[in-house]
Each structure stands twice: as C-alpha cells, then as structure tokens.
Write a protein that holds these residues in place. Structure first.
Motif, PDB file in Angstrom:
ATOM      1  N   SER A  24       0.835  -1.216   0.000  1.00 52.53           N
ATOM      2  CA  SER A  24       0.000   0.000   0.000  1.00 52.53           C
ATOM      3  C   SER A  24       0.865   1.259   0.000  1.00 52.53           C
ATOM      4  O   SER A  24       0.521   2.244  -0.668  1.00 52.53           O
ATOM      5  N   ILE A  55       2.252  -5.209  -9.165  1.00 52.66           N
ATOM      6  CA  ILE A  55       1.183  -5.042  -8.173  1.00 52.66           C
ATOM      7  C   ILE A  55      -0.148  -5.522  -8.737  1.00 52.66           C
ATOM      8  O   ILE A  55      -0.899  -6.230  -8.060  1.00 52.66           O
ATOM      9  N   VAL A  56      -0.439  -5.177  -9.981  1.00 54.01           N
ATOM     10  CA  VAL A  56      -1.694  -5.608 -10.606  1.00 54.01           C
ATOM     11  C   VAL A  56      -1.755  -7.131 -10.693  1.00 54.01           C
ATOM     12  O   VAL A  56      -2.796  -7.745 -10.411  1.00 54.01           O
ATOM     13  N   CYS A  58      -0.278  -9.300  -8.730  1.00 60.18           N
ATOM     14  CA  CYS A  58      -0.510  -9.818  -7.374  1.00 60.18           C
ATOM     15  C   CYS A  58      -1.960  -9.632  -6.957  1.00 60.18           C
ATOM     16  O   CYS A  58      -2.552 -10.523  -6.337  1.00 60.18           O
ATOM     17  N   LEU A  59      -2.537  -8.488  -7.292  1.00 61.06           N
ATOM     18  CA  LEU A  59      -3.949  -8.252  -6.983  1.00 61.06           C
ATOM     19  C   LEU A  59      -4.837  -9.268  -7.680  1.00 61.06           C
ATOM     20  O   LEU A  59      -5.804  -9.767  -7.098  1.00 61.06           O
ATOM     21  N   LYS A  62      -4.025 -12.700  -5.680  1.00 66.00           N
ATOM     22  CA  LYS A  62      -4.257 -12.754  -4.231  1.00 66.00           C
ATOM     23  C   LYS A  62      -5.394 -11.870  -3.745  1.00 66.00           C
ATOM     24  O   LYS A  62      -5.748 -11.932  -2.580  1.00 66.00           O
ATOM     25  N   GLY A  63      -5.915 -11.008  -4.594  1.00 68.39           N
ATOM     26  CA  GLY A  63      -6.987 -10.120  -4.191  1.00 68.39           C
ATOM     27  C   GLY A  63      -6.478  -8.937  -3.386  1.00 68.39           C
ATOM     28  O   GLY A  63      -5.287  -8.694  -3.272  1.00 68.39           O
ATOM     29  N   GLY A  64      -7.399  -8.213  -2.794  1.00 73.66           N
ATOM     30  CA  GLY A  64      -7.091  -6.989  -2.060  1.00 73.66           C
ATOM     31  C   GLY A  64      -6.176  -7.164  -0.866  1.00 73.66           C
ATOM     32  O   GLY A  64      -5.546  -6.213  -0.420  1.00 73.66           O
ATOM     33  N   VAL A  66      -3.386  -8.282  -0.784  1.00 72.24           N
ATOM     34  CA  VAL A  66      -2.004  -8.015  -1.165  1.00 72.24           C
ATOM     35  C   VAL A  66      -1.551  -6.629  -0.702  1.00 72.24           C
ATOM     36  O   VAL A  66      -0.371  -6.395  -0.483  1.00 72.24           O
ATOM     37  N   MET A  67      -2.480  -5.710  -0.512  1.00 75.57           N
ATOM     38  CA  MET A  67      -2.131  -4.354  -0.105  1.00 75.57           C
ATOM     39  C   MET A  67      -1.476  -4.295   1.267  1.00 75.57           C
ATOM     40  O   MET A  67      -0.756  -3.361   1.572  1.00 75.57           O
TER      41      MET A  67
END
Length: 70
Positions: A24, A55-56, A58-59, A62-64, A66-67
């Motif tokens: 984040s 980052i995209v 990983c999102l 793994k979904g949100g 990851v932040m």
C-alpha cells in the motif's frame, strides 16, 4: 520532440523503497510521484524493482489482501 527533451523534463530523482515496505505504501508513492516503478534498496544498494504491473498481477492472484503485504 526528441528523447533528450523528454528526459530533461523528468528530473533526476529516483524513487526507492525498502524491502520491507508495504505494498500500500508503494502504491501511494507510485501515485504521488506519477511513476510506474520504484527501486528497492537495501543498505543503499539496489536489490529489486516493483512496478505497477507487478502489483496488478498480485492483486489478480491474491486479491485486495495483497495491499497489506510487505
């Protein structure tokens, strides 16, 4: 417009983060600086790079959650 002109306007600063930076915080830095990647430094030496694309991806996998990862 040539490449030299474009590079001249970009400035000299290089954005960097520590290896334990939260995703984040990296996203915030990318947005604030309007850049697509940051250098990962450990003890002042480059050890990697994190890009928007990283980052995209990983999102997507793994979904949100990851932040909150380091």
């Amino acid at each position: 417009m040539g490449i030299a002109t474009v590079l001249k306007g970009k400035g000299q600063g290089v954005a960097s983060v520590q290896p334990d930076s939260r995703v984040s915080a990296i996203v915030d830095l990318l947005v604030q600086r309007r850049i697509g990647a940051v250098l990962v430094l450990e003890d002042g030496r480059p050890v990697g790079i994190v890009s928007e694309r990283d980052i995209v991806r990983c999102l997507a996998v793994k979904g949100g959650a990851v932040m909150d990862l380091e």
